[in-house]
Design a protein around this motif. Structure first.
Motif, mmCIF file in Angstrom:
data_model
loop_
_atom_site.group_PDB
_atom_site.id
_atom_site.type_symbol
_atom_site.label_atom_id
_atom_site.label_comp_id
_atom_site.label_asym_id
_atom_site.label_seq_id
_atom_site.Cartn_x
_atom_site.Cartn_y
_atom_site.Cartn_z
ATOM 1 N N ASP A 194 0.800 -1.226 0.000
ATOM 2 C CA ASP A 194 0.000 0.000 0.000
ATOM 3 C C ASP A 194 0.833 1.277 0.000
ATOM 4 N N VAL A 195 1.786 1.356 -0.905
ATOM 5 C CA VAL A 195 2.587 2.580 -1.030
ATOM 6 C C VAL A 195 1.726 3.697 -1.623
ATOM 7 N N HIS A 196 0.842 3.382 -2.539
ATOM 8 C CA HIS A 196 -0.113 4.320 -3.145
ATOM 9 C C HIS A 196 0.567 5.544 -3.757
ATOM 10 N N ILE A 197 1.570 5.298 -4.586
ATOM 11 C CA ILE A 197 2.260 6.393 -5.268
ATOM 12 C C ILE A 197 1.265 7.141 -6.147
ATOM 13 N N GLY A 198 1.245 8.459 -5.989
ATOM 14 C CA GLY A 198 0.339 9.318 -6.750
ATOM 15 C C GLY A 198 -0.830 9.835 -5.935
ATOM 16 N N MET A 199 -1.087 9.224 -4.787
ATOM 17 C CA MET A 199 -2.225 9.604 -3.945
ATOM 18 C C MET A 199 -2.102 11.060 -3.486
ATOM 19 N N ASP A 200 -3.210 11.763 -3.539
ATOM 20 C CA ASP A 200 -3.249 13.127 -3.024
ATOM 21 C C ASP A 200 -3.822 13.085 -1.610
ATOM 22 N N ASN A 201 -2.998 13.412 -0.645
ATOM 23 C CA ASN A 201 -3.411 13.389 0.749
ATOM 24 C C ASN A 201 -3.673 14.780 1.315
ATOM 25 N N THR A 202 -3.680 15.791 0.447
ATOM 26 C CA THR A 202 -3.738 17.169 0.943
ATOM 27 C C THR A 202 -5.141 17.677 1.224
ATOM 28 N N ILE A 207 2.252 16.522 6.003
ATOM 29 C CA ILE A 207 3.265 16.025 5.085
ATOM 30 C C ILE A 207 2.637 15.725 3.725
ATOM 31 N N LYS A 208 3.055 16.463 2.719
ATOM 32 C CA LYS A 208 2.571 16.243 1.360
ATOM 33 C C LYS A 208 3.218 14.960 0.827
ATOM 34 N N TYR A 209 2.414 14.019 0.361
ATOM 35 C CA TYR A 209 2.887 12.702 -0.071
ATOM 36 C C TYR A 209 3.359 12.746 -1.521
ATOM 37 N N ASP A 210 4.422 13.510 -1.750
ATOM 38 C CA ASP A 210 4.972 13.667 -3.096
ATOM 39 C C ASP A 210 6.172 12.746 -3.284
ATOM 40 N N LYS A 211 6.839 12.864 -4.419
ATOM 41 C CA LYS A 211 7.975 11.998 -4.740
ATOM 42 C C LYS A 211 9.054 12.078 -3.662
ATOM 43 N N ASP A 212 9.381 13.272 -3.202
ATOM 44 C CA ASP A 212 10.423 13.427 -2.184
ATOM 45 C C ASP A 212 10.047 12.715 -0.887
ATOM 46 N N GLU A 213 8.798 12.829 -0.489
ATOM 47 C CA GLU A 213 8.349 12.177 0.740
ATOM 48 C C GLU A 213 8.365 10.649 0.592
ATOM 49 N N ILE A 214 7.952 10.163 -0.562
ATOM 50 C CA ILE A 214 7.959 8.718 -0.806
ATOM 51 C C ILE A 214 9.387 8.187 -0.741
#
Length: 174
Positions: free
Chosen positions: A5-13, A25-32
């Motif tokens: 459940d990494v869910h790359i691309g999910m918008d959590n904002t 924490i914005k779940y963007d590429k850097d955070e992943i």
């Protein structure tokens, strides 16, 4: 190592009428990739042998074209499909390349039949398999499990792997 459940691309904002899923924490590429680095550090600190098995149990990506696998359920996305694809490949390649500094061999077992990624995950894992197995022959084995429930064996032990929700039928998990 079990990843799910990494869910790359999910918008959590969230938006103006929604409380964000994860507060600050914005779940963007850097955070992943930051979270991936923490996982890698944990695996290295707790290393018990020279061969590592990595089970990726599905939902690596959040959705293709902002939809779950079955469609009809819109998902807010923070990345485009192209950005999600590139991030997912980088995630898997970085995981392998970094851990090969500590392990002689790595075997990946990737569940593709899930409720968010399915065909999108197939593309990512198929490309990543070609990259890693060609770049590291005899050191990386990259297995893509396309069935809802699958298994693999190590000696006398059999491991059953699944995401718990499939690509088509299961609206609710096992």
């Amino acid at each position: 190592l079990i990843i799910t459940d990494v869910h790359i691309g999910m918008d959590n904002t969230g938006d103006s009428n929604t409380v964000p899923l994860y507060a600050e924490i914005k779940y963007d590429k850097d955070e992943i990739l930051r979270r991936l680095a923490k996982v890698i550090t944990h695996v290295v600190i707790n290393q018990k042998g020279n061969h590592l098995f990595i089970d990726n149990l599905g939902d690596l990506l959040d959705g293709e074209r902002g939809q779950t696998t079955r469609g009809g359920h819109a998902l807010p996305q923070l990345m485009s499909d192209k950005e999600s694809y590139d991030t997912a490949v980088k995630f898997q390649v970085t995981l392998a390349e970094t851990l090969l500094n500590y392990y002689d061999t790595i075997t990946f077992n990737n569940i593709i039949n899930d409720n968010h990624s399915f065909l999108f995950a197939y593309f990512v894992h198929s490309a990543t398999k070609q990259i890693l197995e060609n770049k590291f022959p005899n050191r990386i084995t990259y297995n893509n499990h396309e069935r809802f429930i699958s298994h693999y064996s190590i000696g006398n032990h059999t491991f059953v792997i699944t995401h718990g929700k499939d690509s088509k039928e299961m609206k609710h998990g096992m």
